[in-house]
Write a protein that holds these residues in place. Sequence first.
Motif, mmCIF file in Angstrom:
data_model
loop_
_atom_site.group_PDB
_atom_site.id
_atom_site.type_symbol
_atom_site.label_atom_id
_atom_site.label_comp_id
_atom_site.label_asym_id
_atom_site.label_seq_id
_atom_site.Cartn_x
_atom_site.Cartn_y
_atom_site.Cartn_z
ATOM 1 N N LEU A 10 56.949 16.906 77.041
ATOM 2 C CA LEU A 10 55.973 16.111 77.777
ATOM 3 C C LEU A 10 55.648 16.758 79.118
ATOM 4 C CD1 LEU A 10 54.194 13.641 78.033
ATOM 5 C CD2 LEU A 10 56.196 12.325 78.796
ATOM 6 N N LEU A 11 56.667 17.255 79.802
ATOM 7 C CA LEU A 11 56.423 17.947 81.063
ATOM 8 C C LEU A 11 55.571 19.193 80.843
ATOM 9 C CD1 LEU A 11 56.758 18.588 84.035
ATOM 10 C CD2 LEU A 11 59.029 19.537 83.529
ATOM 11 N N THR A 33 48.700 8.675 75.576
ATOM 12 C CA THR A 33 49.176 8.860 74.203
ATOM 13 C C THR A 33 50.676 8.588 74.105
ATOM 14 O OG1 THR A 33 47.457 10.491 73.713
ATOM 15 C CG2 THR A 33 49.423 10.517 72.323
ATOM 16 N N ALA A 34 51.438 9.138 75.054
ATOM 17 C CA ALA A 34 52.892 8.957 75.036
ATOM 18 C C ALA A 34 53.275 7.494 75.255
ATOM 19 C CB ALA A 34 53.531 9.839 76.107
ATOM 20 N N LEU A 35 52.589 6.823 76.161
ATOM 21 C CA LEU A 35 52.935 5.437 76.488
ATOM 22 C C LEU A 35 52.476 4.462 75.407
ATOM 23 C CD1 LEU A 35 52.166 5.608 80.292
ATOM 24 C CD2 LEU A 35 54.409 5.152 79.268
ATOM 25 N N ALA A 36 51.326 4.719 74.818
ATOM 26 C CA ALA A 36 50.863 3.846 73.736
ATOM 27 C C ALA A 36 51.848 3.871 72.573
ATOM 28 C CB ALA A 36 49.471 4.284 73.278
ATOM 29 N N THR A 41 50.351 -1.120 76.883
ATOM 30 C CA THR A 41 48.908 -1.294 76.967
ATOM 31 C C THR A 41 48.415 -0.536 78.184
ATOM 32 O OG1 THR A 41 49.007 -3.479 75.941
ATOM 33 C CG2 THR A 41 47.027 -2.948 77.220
ATOM 34 N N CYS A 42 47.466 0.365 77.992
ATOM 35 C CA CYS A 42 47.046 1.270 79.065
ATOM 36 C C CYS A 42 45.627 0.963 79.528
ATOM 37 C CB CYS A 42 47.109 2.721 78.593
ATOM 38 S SG CYS A 42 48.768 3.262 78.099
#
Length: 379
Positions: A10-11, A33-36, A41-42
Amino acid sequence: MRAVRDPVPLLQALIRCRSVTPADDGAMAVLETALAALGFTCARLRFGEVENLFARRGTGSPHLCFAGHTDVVPAGDAAQWLADPFSGEIRDGLVMGRGATDMKGGIAAWIAAIASLPPDLPGTLSLLITGDEEGPALDGTVKVLDWMAAHGHTPDMCVVGEPTGKAVLGDTIKIGRRGSLNAMIVVHGVQGHSAYPQRADNPVHRLIRVLGRLTAAPLDAGSQWFEPSTLQVTSIDVGNAATNVIPASAMARLNIRFNDLHSSASLAARIRDALEQEGARHELEVNCSGESFLTQPGSFVEVLARATREATGVEPTLDTGGGTSDARFITHFCPVAELGAVGTTMHKVNEATPVEELHRLRDLYARVIHSLQHMESVS
């Protein structure tokens, strides 16, 4: 979800986004994308030319927010780097690239920490990510915080992932910051021939006396949580190309880093008083990028410090030194503290973070999140 548990890929993806402030270059899309994938909810929030991101998971209390920024300072001369500053290349156990420590590494570690924890944590987790921290900071965190408040997203506490480590991971938690004030003084006189000074009024001499009054004694000796305030003359400019002409005006710039014994208003009054004592015609322009602030040690800071100690074996020092950060805005909404990577290479050529340290930062953040989410009350 498993792939996100390792912060390194990710980094690397974030470093490959050339997000030199205020550019985004896809960084927010990488995070979205990573958080979804983790159930967040973004909301993409664009103010001016700045891309920001707010992500939330959960509805209950406590509400823990993580704040960070994807914008970076310019890389400078790429030829001086051991690797392309926007490649995220791993060399000798180091993830190299602009933003590796300040602070894409912190963001990647926090998201990986969330992925490593059970998804049914109590309370609410959110992230406030801006693309305007290294720049003017006008269209980033300030405006996102107002949007959050208007939409019922004000957190109970916030951790800012700035690189706070001085020597080893976990050795420093910042619970406040000094304020920063910039001033421009212009003193006016009467231009004339240097051989006939009685026919002129030299503004340079007047300006020097004003600066002497301002720098003659320390502003203070420090306070309980803050080091002494400092006043630095950063520029004196006359713009005089002639050697035999007394100029019509002279300009100086000041930067004051001040603790909780002062405010920008009291310091501006101090400068005006020095000018009035001189009795010269003058102009004064004062800009404050942030007042000093302090998160008083209470349950939030105590739990954060204990989690850091348990995760790293290091006793963290509570500190307020350094420059400014976006915590100066967050403090108006909730208790805030800063905890992140070791910052010895930030803004430098060959900025890098060790892979092993990045994994330890993920584990530290996982302990922090778990501990703070199980707090009964916040103070």
